[in-house]
Design a protein around this motif. Structure first.
Motif, PDB file in Angstrom:
ATOM      1  N   GLN A  19       0.833  -1.382   0.097  1.00 47.05           N
ATOM      2  CA  GLN A  19      -0.019   0.071  -0.049  1.00 47.05           C
ATOM      3  C   GLN A  19       0.755   1.249  -0.208  1.00 47.05           C
ATOM      4  O   GLN A  19       0.293   2.561  -0.230  1.00 47.05           O
ATOM      5  N   TRP A  20       2.267   1.204   0.060  1.00 47.33           N
ATOM      6  CA  TRP A  20       3.023   2.338   0.121  1.00 47.33           C
ATOM      7  C   TRP A  20       2.810   3.112  -1.093  1.00 47.33           C
ATOM      8  O   TRP A  20       3.140   4.380  -1.250  1.00 47.33           O
ATOM      9  N   LYS A  21       2.722   2.502  -2.255  1.00 50.18           N
ATOM     10  CA  LYS A  21       2.519   3.305  -3.556  1.00 50.18           C
ATOM     11  C   LYS A  21       1.313   4.391  -3.489  1.00 50.18           C
ATOM     12  O   LYS A  21       1.564   5.223  -4.383  1.00 50.18           O
ATOM     13  N   PHE A  22       0.426   4.267  -2.555  1.00 49.18           N
ATOM     14  CA  PHE A  22      -0.640   4.984  -2.622  1.00 49.18           C
ATOM     15  C   PHE A  22      -0.179   6.436  -1.772  1.00 49.18           C
ATOM     16  O   PHE A  22      -0.962   7.446  -2.004  1.00 49.18           O
ATOM     17  N   TRP A  23       0.847   6.396  -0.901  1.00 46.70           N
ATOM     18  CA  TRP A  23       1.109   7.428  -0.150  1.00 46.70           C
ATOM     19  C   TRP A  23       2.516   7.688  -0.006  1.00 46.70           C
ATOM     20  O   TRP A  23       2.782   8.946   0.540  1.00 46.70           O
ATOM     21  N   SER A  24       3.542   6.949  -0.430  1.00 47.56           N
ATOM     22  CA  SER A  24       4.829   7.049  -0.331  1.00 47.56           C
ATOM     23  C   SER A  24       5.136   8.485  -0.959  1.00 47.56           C
ATOM     24  O   SER A  24       4.831   8.732  -2.200  1.00 47.56           O
ATOM     25  N   PRO A  25       5.976   9.459  -0.239  1.00 47.57           N
ATOM     26  CA  PRO A  25       6.360  10.731  -1.079  1.00 47.57           C
ATOM     27  C   PRO A  25       7.168  10.473  -2.113  1.00 47.57           C
ATOM     28  O   PRO A  25       7.431  11.325  -3.048  1.00 47.57           O
ATOM     29  N   TRP A  26       7.870   9.077  -2.210  1.00 46.78           N
ATOM     30  CA  TRP A  26       9.025   8.961  -3.619  1.00 46.78           C
ATOM     31  C   TRP A  26       8.308   8.202  -4.395  1.00 46.78           C
ATOM     32  O   TRP A  26       8.892   8.178  -5.442  1.00 46.78           O
ATOM     33  N   ALA A  27       7.195   7.761  -4.387  1.00 44.95           N
ATOM     34  CA  ALA A  27       6.667   7.036  -5.436  1.00 44.95           C
ATOM     35  C   ALA A  27       6.108   7.802  -6.540  1.00 44.95           C
ATOM     36  O   ALA A  27       6.218   7.313  -7.774  1.00 44.95           O
ATOM     37  N   GLY A  28       5.823   9.203  -6.560  1.00 43.12           N
ATOM     38  CA  GLY A  28       5.529  10.034  -7.463  1.00 43.12           C
ATOM     39  C   GLY A  28       6.669  10.630  -8.075  1.00 43.12           C
ATOM     40  O   GLY A  28       6.821  10.962  -9.073  1.00 43.12           O
ATOM     41  N   LYS A  29       7.934  10.343  -7.330  1.00 46.20           N
ATOM     42  CA  LYS A  29       9.141  11.171  -7.991  1.00 46.20           C
ATOM     43  C   LYS A  29       9.632  10.304  -9.348  1.00 46.20           C
ATOM     44  O   LYS A  29      10.460  10.563  -9.941  1.00 46.20           O
ATOM     45  N   ASP A  30       9.217   8.986  -9.394  1.00 47.02           N
ATOM     46  CA  ASP A  30       9.626   7.949 -10.398  1.00 47.02           C
ATOM     47  C   ASP A  30       8.520   6.974 -10.671  1.00 47.02           C
ATOM     48  O   ASP A  30       8.530   5.907 -10.218  1.00 47.02           O
ATOM     49  N   PRO A  31       7.516   7.314 -11.807  1.00 47.15           N
ATOM     50  CA  PRO A  31       6.494   6.642 -11.822  1.00 47.15           C
ATOM     51  C   PRO A  31       7.064   5.194 -12.520  1.00 47.15           C
ATOM     52  O   PRO A  31       6.208   4.107 -12.386  1.00 47.15           O
ATOM     53  N   LYS A  32       8.028   5.314 -12.987  1.00 49.32           N
ATOM     54  CA  LYS A  32       8.635   3.740 -13.605  1.00 49.32           C
ATOM     55  C   LYS A  32       9.560   3.082 -12.387  1.00 49.32           C
ATOM     56  O   LYS A  32      10.231   2.170 -12.872  1.00 49.32           O
ATOM     57  N   MET A  33       9.505   3.637 -11.359  1.00 47.20           N
ATOM     58  CA  MET A  33      10.324   2.869 -10.310  1.00 47.20           C
ATOM     59  C   MET A  33       9.817   1.361 -10.091  1.00 47.20           C
ATOM     60  O   MET A  33       8.608   0.931 -10.163  1.00 47.20           O
ATOM     61  N   GLN A  34      10.841   0.585 -10.257  1.00 51.52           N
ATOM     62  CA  GLN A  34      10.734  -0.990  -9.998  1.00 51.52           C
ATOM     63  C   GLN A  34      10.705  -1.425  -8.496  1.00 51.52           C
ATOM     64  O   GLN A  34      11.550  -0.933  -7.774  1.00 51.52           O
ATOM     65  N   THR A  35       9.661  -2.125  -8.279  1.00 55.47           N
ATOM     66  CA  THR A  35       9.613  -2.643  -6.769  1.00 55.47           C
ATOM     67  C   THR A  35       9.175  -4.120  -6.985  1.00 55.47           C
ATOM     68  O   THR A  35       8.797  -4.602  -7.757  1.00 55.47           O
ATOM     69  N   THR A  36       9.919  -4.795  -5.746  1.00 49.50           N
ATOM     70  CA  THR A  36       9.691  -6.254  -5.544  1.00 49.50           C
ATOM     71  C   THR A  36       9.212  -6.418  -4.178  1.00 49.50           C
ATOM     72  O   THR A  36       9.494  -5.422  -3.159  1.00 49.50           O
ATOM     73  N   PHE A  37       8.572  -7.465  -3.936  1.00 44.04           N
ATOM     74  CA  PHE A  37       8.038  -7.830  -2.289  1.00 44.04           C
ATOM     75  C   PHE A  37       8.200  -9.255  -2.115  1.00 44.04           C
ATOM     76  O   PHE A  37       8.311 -10.144  -2.966  1.00 44.04           O
ATOM     77  N   ASP A  38       9.092  -9.380  -0.931  1.00 44.44           N
ATOM     78  CA  ASP A  38       9.600 -10.894  -0.336  1.00 44.44           C
ATOM     79  C   ASP A  38       9.098 -10.846   0.846  1.00 44.44           C
ATOM     80  O   ASP A  38       8.537  -9.992   1.755  1.00 44.44           O
ATOM     81  N   GLY A  39       9.424 -12.282   1.404  1.00 42.07           N
ATOM     82  CA  GLY A  39       9.107 -12.581   2.951  1.00 42.07           C
ATOM     83  C   GLY A  39       7.759 -12.241   3.278  1.00 42.07           C
ATOM     84  O   GLY A  39       6.793 -12.728   2.443  1.00 42.07           O
TER      85      GLY A  39
END
Length: 224
Positions: free
Chosen positions: A51-71
């Motif tokens: 859910q961080w993509k909905f509020w993180s201040p850095w998510a909007g600084k790079d719309p093409k940012m690659q993210t992965t989730f583990d654990g």
């Protein structure tokens, strides 16, 4: 002459180095906001990296940012990695501890543009009026480079506004969801009351039908 210039430069470098070395070896950045919503809403939006993509201040600084989730999907053991442009860099976050509706501790590892490991802590404290004060803090050690950069702009100046932006977005999202929740609960309550009233009317009608007297049957006559 050249020897004197070199000596002066050396003295200047030593002086600058001494000033840099005298800077604080640790830093702490913290911001807080009060949210009029049940604590499970802001806690949940932080405890789940999805859910961080909905509020993180850095998510909007790079719309093409690659993210992965583990654990783990959420909570302790959840891992979030990102890789983006120069504004967001590359790194990894791991939730190392979470006390339900009280606090969330995250290990934050920056990999690029420079390496650093910091501790992030979110706390959730109730207020007398029923709201929640959410605090976002980050602390860590200052390397020599970090101390040198602090002569121009310290960590608070670099990321304090980002923390404020992220908290403001959490406030907006969770207060809106709290309002929607109340409206849904009111709608369901009204529907349940209407159905109960309709059922009661049906039961009264059935009781009335059972209690109504029936006309006696007339004896038939035969014609001789």
């Amino acid at each position: 002459m050249l020897k004197k210039i070199s000596l002066a430069l050396l003295v200047a470098l030593i002086g600058v180095g001494a000033v840099v070395a005298s800077r604080p070896s640790t830093f702490r950045v913290e911001r807080s906001i009060t949210i009029a919503a049940p604590v499970d809403l802001p806690f949940g939006i932080v405890n789940d990296f999805h859910q961080w993509k909905f509020w993180s201040p850095w998510a909007g600084k790079d719309p093409k940012m690659q993210t992965t989730f583990d654990g783990s999907y959420a909570g302790p053991g959840a891992i979030y990695t990102w890789s983006g442009n120069d504004q967001v860099g590359k790194g990894r976050m791991t939730i190392v501890d979470a006390k339900l509706y009280e606090s969330i501790q995250i290990q934050l590892e920056f990999l690029e543009p420079w390496a650093a490991t910091n501790t992030t802590l979110f706390t959730f404290k109730p207020t007398p009026d029923g709201s929640i004060t959410v605090s976002w803090a980050m602390e860590g050690n200052n390397t020599f480079l970090g101390k040198a950069m602090s002569l121009v702009m310290d960590m608070d100046g670099m990321i304090g506004k980002d923390f404020e932006q992220g908290l403001a977005t959490i406030k907006s999202l969770t207060e809106k969801e709290a309002k929607n929740r109340l409206e849904r609960e009111a709608l369901l309550k009204a529907r349940a009351e209407a159905e109960a009233a309709q059922a009661a009317q049906g039961a009264q009608a059935a009781q009335g039908a059972q209690a109504a007297p029936t006309a006696p049957a007339q004896a038939g006559t035969t014609t001789p």
